[in-house]
Design a protein around this motif. Structure first.
Motif, PDB file in Angstrom:
ATOM      1  N   ALA A 124       0.759  -1.154   0.260  1.00 18.90           N
ATOM      2  CA  ALA A 124      -0.007  -0.125  -0.051  1.00 18.90           C
ATOM      3  C   ALA A 124       0.876   1.074  -0.025  1.00 18.90           C
ATOM      4  O   ALA A 124       0.276   2.507  -0.366  1.00 18.90           O
ATOM      5  CB  ALA A 124      -0.838  -0.170   1.175  1.00 18.90           C
ATOM      6  N   SER A 128      -2.542   2.299   6.821  1.00 21.95           N
ATOM      7  CA  SER A 128      -4.151   2.397   6.377  1.00 21.95           C
ATOM      8  C   SER A 128      -4.928   3.817   6.848  1.00 21.95           C
ATOM      9  O   SER A 128      -4.628   4.194   7.937  1.00 21.95           O
ATOM     10  CB  SER A 128      -4.708   1.412   6.671  1.00 21.95           C
ATOM     11  OG  SER A 128      -4.190   0.215   6.338  1.00 21.95           O
ATOM     12  N   GLU A 133      -7.667  -2.509   4.017  1.00 21.57           N
ATOM     13  CA  GLU A 133      -6.227  -2.234   3.407  1.00 21.57           C
ATOM     14  C   GLU A 133      -6.716  -1.854   2.129  1.00 21.57           C
ATOM     15  O   GLU A 133      -7.266  -2.798   1.444  1.00 21.57           O
ATOM     16  CB  GLU A 133      -5.304  -3.369   3.414  1.00 21.57           C
ATOM     17  CG  GLU A 133      -4.113  -3.081   3.010  1.00 21.57           C
ATOM     18  CD  GLU A 133      -3.017  -2.276   3.738  1.00 21.57           C
ATOM     19  OE1 GLU A 133      -1.863  -2.147   3.785  1.00 21.57           O
ATOM     20  OE2 GLU A 133      -3.511  -1.748   5.080  1.00 21.57           O
ATOM     21  N   VAL A 134      -6.010  -0.891   1.507  1.00 15.01           N
ATOM     22  CA  VAL A 134      -6.669  -0.248  -0.026  1.00 15.01           C
ATOM     23  C   VAL A 134      -5.295  -0.182  -0.579  1.00 15.01           C
ATOM     24  O   VAL A 134      -4.239   0.773  -0.276  1.00 15.01           O
ATOM     25  CB  VAL A 134      -7.279   0.974   0.094  1.00 15.01           C
ATOM     26  CG1 VAL A 134      -7.505   1.345  -1.372  1.00 15.01           C
ATOM     27  CG2 VAL A 134      -8.613   0.663   0.928  1.00 15.01           C
ATOM     28  N   GLY A 136      -5.215  -0.141  -4.340  1.00 13.23           N
ATOM     29  CA  GLY A 136      -5.452   0.712  -5.428  1.00 13.23           C
ATOM     30  C   GLY A 136      -4.669   0.414  -6.636  1.00 13.23           C
ATOM     31  O   GLY A 136      -4.541  -0.814  -6.795  1.00 13.23           O
ATOM     32  N   ARG A 220      -5.631  -6.969  -6.433  1.00 17.05           N
ATOM     33  CA  ARG A 220      -7.044  -7.647  -5.685  1.00 17.05           C
ATOM     34  C   ARG A 220      -6.561  -8.605  -4.772  1.00 17.05           C
ATOM     35  O   ARG A 220      -7.233  -9.102  -3.950  1.00 17.05           O
ATOM     36  CB  ARG A 220      -7.669  -7.906  -6.786  1.00 17.05           C
ATOM     37  CG  ARG A 220      -9.027  -8.487  -6.416  1.00 17.05           C
ATOM     38  CD  ARG A 220     -10.010  -7.354  -5.729  1.00 17.05           C
ATOM     39  NE  ARG A 220     -10.394  -6.308  -6.375  1.00 17.05           N
ATOM     40  CZ  ARG A 220     -11.302  -6.210  -7.054  1.00 17.05           C
ATOM     41  NH1 ARG A 220     -12.096  -7.386  -7.321  1.00 17.05           N
ATOM     42  NH2 ARG A 220     -11.607  -5.088  -7.712  1.00 17.05           N
ATOM     43  N   GLU A 223      -5.320  -7.341  -1.411  1.00 13.91           N
ATOM     44  CA  GLU A 223      -6.409  -6.815  -0.665  1.00 13.91           C
ATOM     45  C   GLU A 223      -7.507  -7.769  -0.068  1.00 13.91           C
ATOM     46  O   GLU A 223      -7.839  -7.824   1.201  1.00 13.91           O
ATOM     47  CB  GLU A 223      -7.523  -5.765  -1.621  1.00 13.91           C
ATOM     48  CG  GLU A 223      -6.564  -4.535  -1.833  1.00 13.91           C
ATOM     49  CD  GLU A 223      -7.136  -3.747  -2.573  1.00 13.91           C
ATOM     50  OE1 GLU A 223      -6.991  -2.482  -2.985  1.00 13.91           O
ATOM     51  OE2 GLU A 223      -8.369  -3.889  -3.252  1.00 13.91           O
ATOM     52  N   ASN A 227      -7.960  -8.322   4.123  1.00 15.21           N
ATOM     53  CA  ASN A 227      -9.079  -7.600   4.472  1.00 15.21           C
ATOM     54  C   ASN A 227     -10.066  -8.936   5.072  1.00 15.21           C
ATOM     55  O   ASN A 227     -11.310  -8.622   5.257  1.00 15.21           O
ATOM     56  CB  ASN A 227      -9.668  -6.998   3.389  1.00 15.21           C
ATOM     57  CG  ASN A 227      -8.988  -5.514   3.300  1.00 15.21           C
ATOM     58  OD1 ASN A 227      -8.630  -5.010   4.101  1.00 15.21           O
ATOM     59  ND2 ASN A 227      -9.080  -5.177   1.987  1.00 15.21           N
TER      60      ASN A 227
END
Length: 240
Positions: A124, A128, A133-134, A136, A220, A223, A227
């Motif tokens: 990341a 966060s 958790e992003v 992107g 993806r 993440e 998560n």
């Protein structure tokens, strides 16, 4: 000396945190695999790199990828130099020089892995901003993995730190800004009676990680892993 400092840090962390680790023994048992390891944790709080390094350093001695802004304090700078950290500039600053330095840092990660060294980096790129958790469109981890296709990817899922004073759940955190206050609280609790925050760390080397995938697929996957069973905003009282 380095192992002694690592032991001291681990003991200090145990005063405030009750750390439960799953998967570390299994990872240590795979001594027959000599390929370099890229450790990829989620980043809940400023303290989690310290916790992760205390667990991994004596066995794997990973080089952490560190924000040079966090190394401004002399103590932090000393510890970062001790573990041979790879520094990158503040990612929130947008300029050509900053981008070039970030690319140089990623290139050093690739070069380090190709030399057979292990590396710890956060996909990341920052702590966060929420309980999830992003990652992107960040491409640092993807670039490293594509640059070193033989690398072992080990994922760390950290839970329990969202809501701590070192997370963004309580505003903009500072790792060393409140050292005096923290020491007072430890002494006021009689050292051994300070309430401890439960922290859970799962360490997994997945067989199905999409090493050849593009940025979207890889991010993806990360993440989804981080998560799983997301944290709540949990505050632990400072005194018993």
């Amino acid at each position: 000396m380095k192992k002694l400092i690592s032991l001291v840090i681990m003991l200090v962390l145990r005063v405030r945190y009750r750390i439960t680790v799953n998967g570390l023994k299994e990872l240590k048992s795979r001594t027959q695999d000599n390929r370099p390891v890229l450790f990829l944790p989620n980043h809940q709080a400023l303290i989690d790199p310290v916790i992760v390094m205390s667990l991994l350093y004596n066995t794997f001695t990973p080089r952490p990828l560190a924000d040079e802004k966090q190394a401004g304090h002399p103590l932090a700078k000393y510890l970062m130099d001790m573990v041979n950290a790879i520094f990158i500039p503040d990612l929130n600053v947008s300029s050509r020089d900053v981008k070039e330095q970030v690319f140089a840092g990623i290139e050093e990660v690739v070069a380090s892995l190709k030399r057979g060294e292990n590396v710890l980096m956060y996909p990341a790129g920052r702590i966060s901003r929420g309980h999830l958790e992003v990652i992107g469109a960040n491409s640092g981890a993807v670039s490293v993995i594509h640059g070193v296709p033989e690398v072992r990817v080990v994922l760390l899922r950290i839970r329990g730190l969202w809501g701590s004073r070192f997370s963004r759940a309580r505003g903009l955190p500072s790792l060393l800004g409140d050292v005096g206050k923290l020491l007072f609280r430890v002494l006021a609790n009689g050292l051994l009676f300070m309430p401890r925050r439960p922290v859970y760390i799962d360490i997994i080397e997945p067989d199905d990680f999409p090493l050849g995938g593009d940025k979207k697929i890889m991010n993806r996957y990360l993440e989804d892993f981080y998560n799983t069973d997301p944290d709540r905003n949990t505050e632990i009282p400072p005194y018993w």
